[in-house]
Design a protein around this motif. Structure first.
Motif, PDB file in Angstrom:
ATOM      1  N   ARG A 351       1.580  -1.606   0.172  1.00  0.00           N
ATOM      2  CA  ARG A 351       0.076   0.202   0.060  1.00  0.00           C
ATOM      3  C   ARG A 351       0.761   1.289   0.024  1.00  0.00           C
ATOM      4  NH1 ARG A 351      -3.256  -3.239   4.199  1.00  0.00           N
ATOM      5  NH2 ARG A 351      -1.088  -4.131   3.701  1.00  0.00           N
ATOM      6  N   PRO A 352       0.866   2.028  -0.462  1.00  0.00           N
ATOM      7  CA  PRO A 352      -1.081   2.454  -1.704  1.00  0.00           C
ATOM      8  C   PRO A 352      -0.602   1.911  -2.940  1.00  0.00           C
ATOM      9  CG  PRO A 352       0.723   4.358  -2.020  1.00  0.00           C
ATOM     10  CD  PRO A 352       1.454   3.464  -0.699  1.00  0.00           C
ATOM     11  N   PRO A 353      -1.603   1.591  -3.410  1.00  0.00           N
ATOM     12  CA  PRO A 353      -2.851   1.581  -3.094  1.00  0.00           C
ATOM     13  C   PRO A 353      -3.800   1.458  -1.950  1.00  0.00           C
ATOM     14  CG  PRO A 353      -2.970   0.813  -4.823  1.00  0.00           C
ATOM     15  CD  PRO A 353      -1.545   0.968  -4.322  1.00  0.00           C
ATOM     16  N   PHE A 354      -4.436   2.004  -1.438  1.00  0.00           N
ATOM     17  CA  PHE A 354      -5.586   1.515  -0.640  1.00  0.00           C
ATOM     18  C   PHE A 354      -6.534   0.552  -1.064  1.00  0.00           C
ATOM     19  CE2 PHE A 354      -2.755   3.831   1.714  1.00  0.00           C
ATOM     20  CZ  PHE A 354      -2.091   4.122   2.671  1.00  0.00           C
ATOM     21  N   VAL A 355      -7.449  -0.403  -0.017  1.00  0.00           N
ATOM     22  CA  VAL A 355      -8.467  -1.605  -0.500  1.00  0.00           C
ATOM     23  C   VAL A 355      -9.350  -0.172  -0.954  1.00  0.00           C
ATOM     24  CG1 VAL A 355      -7.781  -3.335   0.619  1.00  0.00           C
ATOM     25  CG2 VAL A 355      -9.356  -1.827   1.488  1.00  0.00           C
ATOM     26  N   ALA A 356      -9.909   0.846  -0.279  1.00  0.00           N
ATOM     27  CA  ALA A 356     -10.700   2.022  -0.818  1.00  0.00           C
ATOM     28  C   ALA A 356     -10.533   2.454  -2.201  1.00  0.00           C
ATOM     29  CB  ALA A 356     -10.504   2.770   0.621  1.00  0.00           C
ATOM     30  N   GLN A 357      -9.317   2.873  -1.977  1.00  0.00           N
ATOM     31  CA  GLN A 357      -8.851   3.616  -3.410  1.00  0.00           C
ATOM     32  C   GLN A 357      -9.821   1.719  -5.076  1.00  0.00           C
ATOM     33  OE1 GLN A 357      -5.477   4.455  -2.020  1.00  0.00           O
ATOM     34  NE2 GLN A 357      -6.378   6.456  -3.218  1.00  0.00           N
ATOM     35  N   VAL A 358      -8.341   0.659  -4.168  1.00  0.00           N
ATOM     36  CA  VAL A 358      -8.709   0.113  -5.216  1.00  0.00           C
ATOM     37  C   VAL A 358      -8.174  -1.202  -4.665  1.00  0.00           C
ATOM     38  CG1 VAL A 358      -6.872  -1.468  -7.247  1.00  0.00           C
ATOM     39  CG2 VAL A 358      -6.831   1.237  -6.733  1.00  0.00           C
ATOM     40  N   GLY A 359     -10.188  -2.071  -4.659  1.00  0.00           N
ATOM     41  CA  GLY A 359     -10.486  -2.824  -3.974  1.00  0.00           C
ATOM     42  C   GLY A 359      -9.780  -4.983  -4.629  1.00  0.00           C
ATOM     43  N   ILE A 360     -11.035  -5.189  -4.645  1.00  0.00           N
ATOM     44  CA  ILE A 360     -12.183  -6.157  -5.363  1.00  0.00           C
ATOM     45  C   ILE A 360     -11.332  -5.896  -6.887  1.00  0.00           C
ATOM     46  CG2 ILE A 360     -13.740  -8.105  -5.335  1.00  0.00           C
ATOM     47  CD1 ILE A 360     -14.355  -7.275  -2.921  1.00  0.00           C
ATOM     48  N   PHE A 361     -11.344  -6.433  -7.456  1.00  0.00           N
ATOM     49  CA  PHE A 361     -11.434  -6.423  -9.159  1.00  0.00           C
ATOM     50  C   PHE A 361     -10.676  -4.794  -9.641  1.00  0.00           C
ATOM     51  CE2 PHE A 361     -14.667  -9.263  -9.000  1.00  0.00           C
ATOM     52  CZ  PHE A 361     -13.867 -10.396  -8.707  1.00  0.00           C
ATOM     53  N   GLY A 362     -10.240  -4.642  -8.610  1.00  0.00           N
ATOM     54  CA  GLY A 362      -9.282  -3.163  -9.147  1.00  0.00           C
ATOM     55  C   GLY A 362     -10.361  -2.048  -8.513  1.00  0.00           C
ATOM     56  N   ARG A 363     -11.955  -2.298  -7.616  1.00  0.00           N
ATOM     57  CA  ARG A 363     -12.460  -1.269  -7.304  1.00  0.00           C
ATOM     58  C   ARG A 363     -13.000  -1.229  -6.351  1.00  0.00           C
ATOM     59  NH1 ARG A 363     -12.814   0.639 -11.881  1.00  0.00           N
ATOM     60  NH2 ARG A 363     -14.624   2.186 -10.620  1.00  0.00           N
ATOM     61  N   PRO A 364     -12.979   0.374  -5.774  1.00  0.00           N
ATOM     62  CA  PRO A 364     -13.240   0.505  -4.610  1.00  0.00           C
ATOM     63  C   PRO A 364     -13.919   0.216  -3.055  1.00  0.00           C
ATOM     64  CG  PRO A 364     -13.435   2.780  -5.777  1.00  0.00           C
ATOM     65  CD  PRO A 364     -13.451   1.814  -6.879  1.00  0.00           C
ATOM     66  N   THR A 365     -12.999  -0.583  -2.119  1.00  0.00           N
ATOM     67  CA  THR A 365     -14.054  -1.714  -1.125  1.00  0.00           C
ATOM     68  C   THR A 365     -14.355  -0.879   0.011  1.00  0.00           C
ATOM     69  OG1 THR A 365     -13.222  -3.295  -2.930  1.00  0.00           O
ATOM     70  CG2 THR A 365     -13.586  -3.942  -1.148  1.00  0.00           C
ATOM     71  N   LEU A 366     -15.126  -0.882   0.260  1.00  0.00           N
ATOM     72  CA  LEU A 366     -15.268  -1.708   1.750  1.00  0.00           C
ATOM     73  C   LEU A 366     -14.998  -2.098   2.085  1.00  0.00           C
ATOM     74  CD1 LEU A 366     -15.607   0.820   4.132  1.00  0.00           C
ATOM     75  CD2 LEU A 366     -18.338   0.455   4.040  1.00  0.00           C
ATOM     76  N   VAL A 367     -14.618  -2.048   3.265  1.00  0.00           N
ATOM     77  CA  VAL A 367     -13.794  -3.529   4.531  1.00  0.00           C
ATOM     78  C   VAL A 367     -14.118  -3.318   5.692  1.00  0.00           C
ATOM     79  CG1 VAL A 367     -12.487  -4.623   4.891  1.00  0.00           C
ATOM     80  CG2 VAL A 367     -11.777  -4.711   3.046  1.00  0.00           C
ATOM     81  N   HIS A 368     -15.169  -4.326   6.147  1.00  0.00           N
ATOM     82  CA  HIS A 368     -15.496  -4.195   7.546  1.00  0.00           C
ATOM     83  C   HIS A 368     -16.040  -5.289   8.045  1.00  0.00           C
ATOM     84  CE1 HIS A 368     -16.507  -0.371   8.822  1.00  0.00           C
ATOM     85  NE2 HIS A 368     -17.230  -0.175   8.029  1.00  0.00           N
ATOM     86  N   ASN A 369     -15.086  -5.133   9.564  1.00  0.00           N
ATOM     87  CA  ASN A 369     -15.428  -6.919  10.476  1.00  0.00           C
ATOM     88  C   ASN A 369     -16.410  -7.383  10.735  1.00  0.00           C
ATOM     89  OD1 ASN A 369     -15.381  -7.358  14.135  1.00  0.00           O
ATOM     90  ND2 ASN A 369     -14.298  -8.522  12.849  1.00  0.00           N
ATOM     91  N   VAL A 370     -16.504  -7.997  11.264  1.00  0.00           N
ATOM     92  CA  VAL A 370     -18.504  -8.878  11.121  1.00  0.00           C
ATOM     93  C   VAL A 370     -19.233  -8.150  12.409  1.00  0.00           C
ATOM     94  CG1 VAL A 370     -19.832 -10.573  11.966  1.00  0.00           C
ATOM     95  CG2 VAL A 370     -18.222 -10.924  10.134  1.00  0.00           C
ATOM     96  N   GLU A 371     -17.791  -7.997  13.450  1.00  0.00           N
ATOM     97  CA  GLU A 371     -18.892  -7.034  14.980  1.00  0.00           C
ATOM     98  C   GLU A 371     -19.354  -5.786  14.181  1.00  0.00           C
ATOM     99  OE1 GLU A 371     -16.634  -7.130  18.671  1.00  0.00           O
ATOM    100  OE2 GLU A 371     -18.568  -6.390  19.068  1.00  0.00           O
ATOM    101  N   THR A 372     -18.361  -4.935  13.576  1.00  0.00           N
ATOM    102  CA  THR A 372     -18.395  -3.779  13.154  1.00  0.00           C
ATOM    103  C   THR A 372     -19.399  -3.118  13.062  1.00  0.00           C
ATOM    104  OG1 THR A 372     -16.025  -3.174  12.803  1.00  0.00           O
ATOM    105  CG2 THR A 372     -17.412  -1.648  12.245  1.00  0.00           C
ATOM    106  N   LEU A 373     -19.999  -4.189  12.050  1.00  0.00           N
ATOM    107  CA  LEU A 373     -21.438  -4.144  11.710  1.00  0.00           C
ATOM    108  C   LEU A 373     -22.524  -4.862  11.974  1.00  0.00           C
ATOM    109  CD1 LEU A 373     -20.142  -6.153   7.595  1.00  0.00           C
ATOM    110  CD2 LEU A 373     -20.671  -3.412   8.109  1.00  0.00           C
ATOM    111  N   HIS A 374     -22.162  -5.514  13.058  1.00  0.00           N
ATOM    112  CA  HIS A 374     -24.307  -5.632  14.276  1.00  0.00           C
ATOM    113  C   HIS A 374     -23.859  -4.401  15.007  1.00  0.00           C
ATOM    114  CE1 HIS A 374     -24.710  -8.159  17.123  1.00  0.00           C
ATOM    115  NE2 HIS A 374     -24.074  -6.717  18.413  1.00  0.00           N
ATOM    116  N   TRP A 375     -22.185  -3.915  15.017  1.00  0.00           N
ATOM    117  CA  TRP A 375     -22.658  -2.629  15.688  1.00  0.00           C
ATOM    118  C   TRP A 375     -23.507  -1.297  14.961  1.00  0.00           C
ATOM    119  CZ3 TRP A 375     -23.592  -2.450  20.763  1.00  0.00           C
ATOM    120  CH2 TRP A 375     -23.188  -3.470  21.794  1.00  0.00           C
ATOM    121  N   VAL A 376     -22.512  -1.235  13.055  1.00  0.00           N
ATOM    122  CA  VAL A 376     -23.798  -0.268  12.616  1.00  0.00           C
ATOM    123  C   VAL A 376     -24.718  -1.022  13.509  1.00  0.00           C
ATOM    124  CG1 VAL A 376     -23.968   0.463  10.552  1.00  0.00           C
ATOM    125  CG2 VAL A 376     -21.836   0.075  10.737  1.00  0.00           C
TER     126      VAL A 376
END
Ligand SMILES: Cc1cc2nc3c(=O)[nH]c(=O)nc-3n(C[C@H](O)[C@H](O)[C@H](O)COP(=O)(O)O)c2cc1C
Ligand code: SF4
Ligand code: FES
Length: 562
Positions: A351-376
């Motif tokens: 990194r860089p680029p960070f996954v928020a810019q270049v992630g899955i298949f080169g596309r911007p990707t938000l990564v979250h942990n399971v418990e983070t989303l539970h709290w969202v």
């Protein structure tokens, strides 16, 4: 007249023996038919390679050379690509021509810290002595996320808690090798209690920035371990042109951590609703859930409940792609997870680029942990106060501590983020009888070991760094006067040695050398410190950078032992 003109056949050799096939392994018709039948109408996409390797491993008990060659042909990939992916992951058994396939049944005995404290080595030895290796093989394995019921093993896909050789023999006798599915809150039950109403109203007329502000106000930080403020990430991802993706990190491989499994096996829809809210906020085109293979019950629950959501019209079929890991801790590192989702070896990216810019298949990707989303989901349903209204020792919020080791009531304990180790032990009903508190791992092996004397520090993000440690995923293992800090540190480095992906020399070779040095009666401390500097300075990812923590903290706080 030349030799070529007098001899019939191939000019090159002049031997008259033409080659009927290209060089190398040939595709066998039977194996090819079997692979075609197994894959059916599924798309031959490269990113599904690991899923297809699972199909073969599940059906045939191994990946033999003929099947791998046929899969290469079917997916139009090189044999080398199939082989390098298959051999990266611990749950695939590659069997070359002439090699003997593994027996029908596999037992994986966890030998990470909490299970080792509970007698994993003796358990493994007893199983090796008492079972026929032609029928059952016994392997070691890293943490299975059930540390509160140590020692633990997996028989086929059946986990046995507080395992004994008798329990294993009984299960084999009764043919119980499939995952036990616990009772959990189903879609119908969750929806009857107002579930998915928040998502519905947000989709109808919500403002993503308002939701982001709510999440920021709650103080929610990434519970995968890095502690990045959760709301902030959404803006970073949205700043990049779509299409965008959301990737859920369900790898939970840090030994001692089992909070994600705890929530998924009880209230999976809180996580699923939080996930869909985050997907809505960044306008994700698709969601990938990367779930570790060690959680077969969770994989079953998620597959079923995702179907229920599709049937209820809450999401379009195919919007969520549930992916199954294959036994590699490093795939919890977000860029390695993305490589794995793309069907490759789980090697962390630079990194860089960070996954928020270049992630899955080169596309911007938000990564979250399971418990983070539970709290969202909870923050959106109940307001930011659900987290921010709790305050202790100057710290705000709540924390799900996964606690194991020498305490009376190990398990997941939801406590204020400002809790000290004494609060955590108190929530577990105190120390086990006959044990007195000696040391603790605050957040997985990456956080090393702290002595019992450091007992008044809040176990929160940012508070342990001055001590050379960090809270990470809050995987607390409590050690007593019966335990050796030196042996615990060695257990941690053995784990890193096994799990290093191997792409950086300081990490690959450093972990191996550290284990050798730490096995000595007396540690060569200056040499170990030199090694720690090289590993910390020159490793690409958090594994190699944090691996020195157990070494340094043991030398600092337990000098009598080393
Ligand atoms: C070696 C290593 C292993 C990791 N393992 C996990 C894991 O098992 N689960 C997880 O959620 N995050 C893990 N992480 C953290 C992820 O890289 C990432 O920060 C996280 O998934 C982001 O989600 P969050 O912001 O919701 O925490 C790991 C990081 C490193 C360096
Ligand atoms: S630090 Fe270790 S695990 Fe991380 S990329 Fe390098 S070799 Fe792989
Ligand atoms: S399940 Fe054995 S240490 Fe976690």
């Amino acid at each position: 007249m030349t030799v070529h003109e007098t001899k019939p056949g191939v000019w090159k050799s002049g031997k008259g023996k033409g080659r009927h096939t290209p060089k190398g392994r040939q595709v066998e018709d039977l194996a090819w038919d079997e692979i075609r039948t197994l894959l059916g109408g599924a798309p031959r996409c490269r990113d599904l390679l690991i899923e297809y390797l699972h199909l073969i491993q599940d059906k045939y008990g191994c990946l033999n050379a003929a099947h791998m060659r046929a899969l290469a042909e079917e997916m139009r990939l090189s044999m080398a690509e199939i082989y390098e992916v298959a051999t990266f992951y611990a749950h695939f058994d590659v069997v070359k021509e002439g090699e003997i396939p593994p027996p029908a049944l596999t037992i994986r005995v966890c030998d990470s810290l909490s299970c080792e404290l509970a007698g994993a080595q003796a358990l493994k030895a007893a199983l090796e002595d008492g079972l026929d290796p032609a029928e059952v093989r016994v392997l070691r394995a890293p943490c299975m996320g059930r540390c509160d019921t140590a020692p633990v093993l997996e028989l086929g896909h059946r986990h046995i808690d507080h395992a004994t050789p008798e329990k294993v023999k009984n299960a084999i006798h009764a043919g119980i090798t499939h995952a036990h599915i616990p009772k959990y809150e189903t879609y119908a039950e969750y929806a009857a209690n107002g579930g998915y109403e928040t998502l519905r109203s947000l989709r109808l007329s919500g403002d993503w920035e308002e939701v982001q502000d709510k999440v920021l106000a709650s103080g929610l930080r990434g519970l995968g371990g890095a502690g990045f403020p959760s709301g902030k990430k959404w803006g970073f991802v949205r700043a990049n042109e779509g299409p965008r993706y959301l990737a859920v990190n369900g790898d939970e491989g840090e030994p001692g951590t089992f909070k994600d499994r705890y929530y998924l096996e009880r209230v999976p829809h809180l996580f699923l609703e939080g996930m869909l809210i985050a997907a809505w906020a960044v306008e994700a085109e698709k969601v990938f859930i990367y779930m570790r293979d060690e959680y077969p019950a969770v994989l079953h629950i998620l597959a079923k409940e995702i179907k229920a959501l599709e049937t209820a019209g809450i999401l379009a079929p195919g919007f969520i792609d549930l992916r199954r890991g294959a036994g590699a801790y490093i795939c919890g590192e977000e860029s390695a997870m993305i490589e794995s989702i793309e069907g490759k070896r789980g090697m962390p990216r630079h990194r860089p680029p960070f996954v928020a810019q270049v992630g899955i298949f080169g596309r911007p990707t938000l990564v979250h942990n399971v418990e983070t989303l539970h709290w969202v989901a909870r923050v959106c349903r109940e307001g930011p106060e659900v987290l921010s209204s709790t305050e202790l020792n100057g710290r705000k919020g709540l924390r799900s501590f996964s606690v194991s080791g020498r305490v009376k009531k190990p398990g997941v304990h939801l406590l204020p983020s400002g809790s000290t180790i004494m609060d955590v032990i108190g929530a577990c009903g105190g120390m086990l009888g006959g044990h007195s508190f000696k040391a603790y791992q605050p957040g997985g092996p990456s956080s090393g070991l702290l002595p019992a004397s450091i007992n008044d520090v809040p176990l929160d993000f940012d508070t342990l760094q001055p001590l050379g440690s960090f809270i990470g995923s809050a995987a607390v293992v409590v050690l007593s006067d019966h335990d050796s800090a030196k042996a615990a540190a060695l257990n941690m480095l053995r784990f890193f040695e096994d799990e290093s992906c191997g792409q950086c020399t300081p990490c690959r070779v450093g972990c191996e050398k550290a284990v050798k040095l730490m096995q000595a009666d007396t540690w060569d401390q200056p040499l170990l410190e030199e090694l720690c500097v090289a590993m910390g300075d020159a490793s690409i990812c958090g594994l190699g950078q944090a691996a020195p923590n157990p070494i340094r903290l043991t030398m600092k706080h337990f000098p009598d032992e080393v």
